[in-house]
Design a protein around this motif. Sequence first.
Motif, PDB file in Angstrom:
ATOM      1  N   MET A  79     -15.587  24.061 -26.698  1.00  0.00           N
ATOM      2  CA  MET A  79     -15.955  24.991 -27.779  1.00  0.00           C
ATOM      3  C   MET A  79     -14.873  24.936 -28.870  1.00  0.00           C
ATOM      4  O   MET A  79     -13.697  25.137 -28.590  1.00  0.00           O
ATOM      5  N   GLY A  80     -15.293  24.664 -30.103  1.00  0.00           N
ATOM      6  CA  GLY A  80     -14.338  24.602 -31.213  1.00  0.00           C
ATOM      7  C   GLY A  80     -13.986  25.992 -31.721  1.00  0.00           C
ATOM      8  O   GLY A  80     -14.613  26.993 -31.349  1.00  0.00           O
ATOM      9  N   GLU A  81     -12.989  26.045 -32.596  1.00  0.00           N
ATOM     10  CA  GLU A  81     -12.511  27.315 -33.141  1.00  0.00           C
ATOM     11  C   GLU A  81     -13.634  28.076 -33.864  1.00  0.00           C
ATOM     12  O   GLU A  81     -13.822  29.271 -33.670  1.00  0.00           O
ATOM     13  N   PHE A  82     -14.402  27.352 -34.683  1.00  0.00           N
ATOM     14  CA  PHE A  82     -15.406  28.054 -35.507  1.00  0.00           C
ATOM     15  C   PHE A  82     -16.602  28.501 -34.676  1.00  0.00           C
ATOM     16  O   PHE A  82     -17.168  29.565 -34.911  1.00  0.00           O
ATOM     17  N   GLU A  83     -16.944  27.667 -33.672  1.00  0.00           N
ATOM     18  CA  GLU A  83     -18.009  28.046 -32.751  1.00  0.00           C
ATOM     19  C   GLU A  83     -17.611  29.323 -31.988  1.00  0.00           C
ATOM     20  O   GLU A  83     -18.411  30.238 -31.806  1.00  0.00           O
TER      21      GLU A  83
ATOM     22  N   PRO B 234      -4.522  31.093 -24.579  1.00  0.00           N
ATOM     23  CA  PRO B 234      -4.104  29.823 -23.975  1.00  0.00           C
ATOM     24  C   PRO B 234      -5.254  28.814 -23.919  1.00  0.00           C
ATOM     25  O   PRO B 234      -5.059  27.627 -24.100  1.00  0.00           O
ATOM     26  N   LYS B 235      -6.485  29.314 -23.644  1.00  0.00           N
ATOM     27  CA  LYS B 235      -7.648  28.415 -23.631  1.00  0.00           C
ATOM     28  C   LYS B 235      -8.909  29.195 -23.983  1.00  0.00           C
ATOM     29  O   LYS B 235      -8.942  30.422 -23.818  1.00  0.00           O
ATOM     30  N   ALA B 236      -9.924  28.473 -24.480  1.00  0.00           N
ATOM     31  CA  ALA B 236     -11.181  29.126 -24.858  1.00  0.00           C
ATOM     32  C   ALA B 236     -12.125  29.133 -23.665  1.00  0.00           C
ATOM     33  O   ALA B 236     -12.789  28.143 -23.379  1.00  0.00           O
ATOM     34  N   GLU B 237     -12.150  30.228 -22.953  1.00  0.00           N
ATOM     35  CA  GLU B 237     -12.964  30.347 -21.747  1.00  0.00           C
ATOM     36  C   GLU B 237     -14.135  31.275 -22.051  1.00  0.00           C
ATOM     37  O   GLU B 237     -13.924  32.442 -22.400  1.00  0.00           O
ATOM     38  N   ALA B 238     -15.359  30.768 -21.883  1.00  0.00           N
ATOM     39  CA  ALA B 238     -16.550  31.526 -22.302  1.00  0.00           C
ATOM     40  C   ALA B 238     -16.653  32.887 -21.609  1.00  0.00           C
ATOM     41  O   ALA B 238     -16.887  33.899 -22.275  1.00  0.00           O
ATOM     42  N   ASP B 239     -16.454  32.924 -20.295  1.00  0.00           N
ATOM     43  CA  ASP B 239     -16.601  34.199 -19.564  1.00  0.00           C
ATOM     44  C   ASP B 239     -15.605  35.240 -20.063  1.00  0.00           C
ATOM     45  O   ASP B 239     -15.923  36.401 -20.244  1.00  0.00           O
ATOM     46  N   TRP B 240     -14.381  34.767 -20.250  1.00  0.00           N
ATOM     47  CA  TRP B 240     -13.313  35.665 -20.698  1.00  0.00           C
ATOM     48  C   TRP B 240     -13.651  36.217 -22.093  1.00  0.00           C
ATOM     49  O   TRP B 240     -13.602  37.428 -22.330  1.00  0.00           O
TER      50      TRP B 240
ATOM     51  N   ARG C  91      -4.139  29.044 -30.718  1.00  0.00           N
ATOM     52  CA  ARG C  91      -3.841  28.739 -29.321  1.00  0.00           C
ATOM     53  C   ARG C  91      -2.377  29.046 -28.996  1.00  0.00           C
ATOM     54  O   ARG C  91      -1.489  28.780 -29.814  1.00  0.00           O
ATOM     55  N   GLY C  92      -2.157  29.632 -27.834  1.00  0.00           N
ATOM     56  CA  GLY C  92      -0.785  29.962 -27.406  1.00  0.00           C
ATOM     57  C   GLY C  92      -0.855  30.993 -26.298  1.00  0.00           C
ATOM     58  O   GLY C  92      -1.948  31.315 -25.828  1.00  0.00           O
ATOM     59  N   PRO C  93       0.296  31.528 -25.865  1.00  0.00           N
ATOM     60  CA  PRO C  93       0.286  32.573 -24.830  1.00  0.00           C
ATOM     61  C   PRO C  93      -0.516  33.781 -25.318  1.00  0.00           C
ATOM     62  O   PRO C  93      -0.431  34.140 -26.494  1.00  0.00           O
ATOM     63  N   LEU C  94      -1.284  34.390 -24.398  1.00  0.00           N
ATOM     64  CA  LEU C  94      -2.219  35.452 -24.767  1.00  0.00           C
ATOM     65  C   LEU C  94      -1.526  36.619 -25.481  1.00  0.00           C
ATOM     66  O   LEU C  94      -0.618  37.241 -24.936  1.00  0.00           O
TER      67      LEU C  94
END
Length: 317
Positions: free
Chosen positions: A1-5, A93-99, A125-128
């Motif tokens: 998943m990209g940033e804009f999506e 840190p990452k783009a996780e759909a559920d989160w 992107r980085g530490p939450l």
Amino acid sequence: MGEFELIRQYFAAAACAKPSGNLLLGIGDDCALASLPQGEVLAISTDTLVSGIHFPDLCDPFLLGQRALAVSTSDLAAMGATPLGFTLALTLPKAEADWLCAFAKGLNLMAEQCSMRLMGGDTTRGPLSLTLTVLGHLPPQQSLKRSGASVGDLLCVGGTLGDAAGALPVVLGQQILPDHLAQPLLAQYWSPQPQLALGQALRGRATAALDISDGLLADAAHIAQASGVCLELRQDALPLSPALQAAYGGEQAVDYALSGGDDYRLLFTLPPQWLPVLTAEGWDISVIGRVSQGQGVVVLDAKGHVQTPLRQGYRHF
Ligand code: ADP
Ligand code: MG
């Protein structure tokens, strides 16, 4: 998943991001546009929440979304402002759909409860960590500052104190409480309700106000200093919830109420003639002391003897 999506799916599509009322243009352009009622000014506040400092590293994203907006919006309540909207700078840190889905749901729910619109933000992107900037509006003469308390005013608080502090050991897994005691305390920690309506009711009435985030003693000291007065606090008048008292007993409950933090209740000074008016309007407020000549904060017992609290509030540095 990209940033804009990601932005489109989880934030631009959220119900709270739809322009309405004073929000004329929302997410998707270089700036959001909002209007202000005639004669009113903007109230602006920013808060950053860092994983591991302001919330546990592994926490429920729905609750985090709810809490992040609640604690930020509480500053608008403390100023007596009418909520307008907020921006969200999110570092993940990452783009996780559920989160993301759960986080956006929690955020959206609190936004609806507080009549806040999501106006824009940034995603990196980085530490939450989360940075929320909240915007509100109010007539400038009626803002509730920290500096107006005068000798003879009552010191008051909205709702109970210490519940979120009593929940923290449970949140951190250091304490186990029976469900019927844990639930009300955890609710106060994870979804504090910004006292927006109370703040607006205090406009032109309270002489000074703030929201308690670092603990009653630490925050009362801010009013005392800004107003150049002494705040006398009566320990026996602290509003403690039945759950907090049952879970921890008297002395520990008092310590949480005085020094625990995370309350997000309004602390304000009130000329005595306004007390019957506010009481008649049905506000859940307690008189916990008074404003006197001098400086700083003193805690008194029922006989008027000065107490030495166990500790002060939370400080980052
Ligand atoms: P710019 O390059 O102009 O800074 P961005 O690409 O960062 O714009 O963001 C595009 C749009 O999405 C902007 O309207 C911005 O306010 C919005 N936006 C970005 N991240 C978020 C977020 N986490 N929540 C809400 N809106 C966001
Ligand atoms: Mg940007």
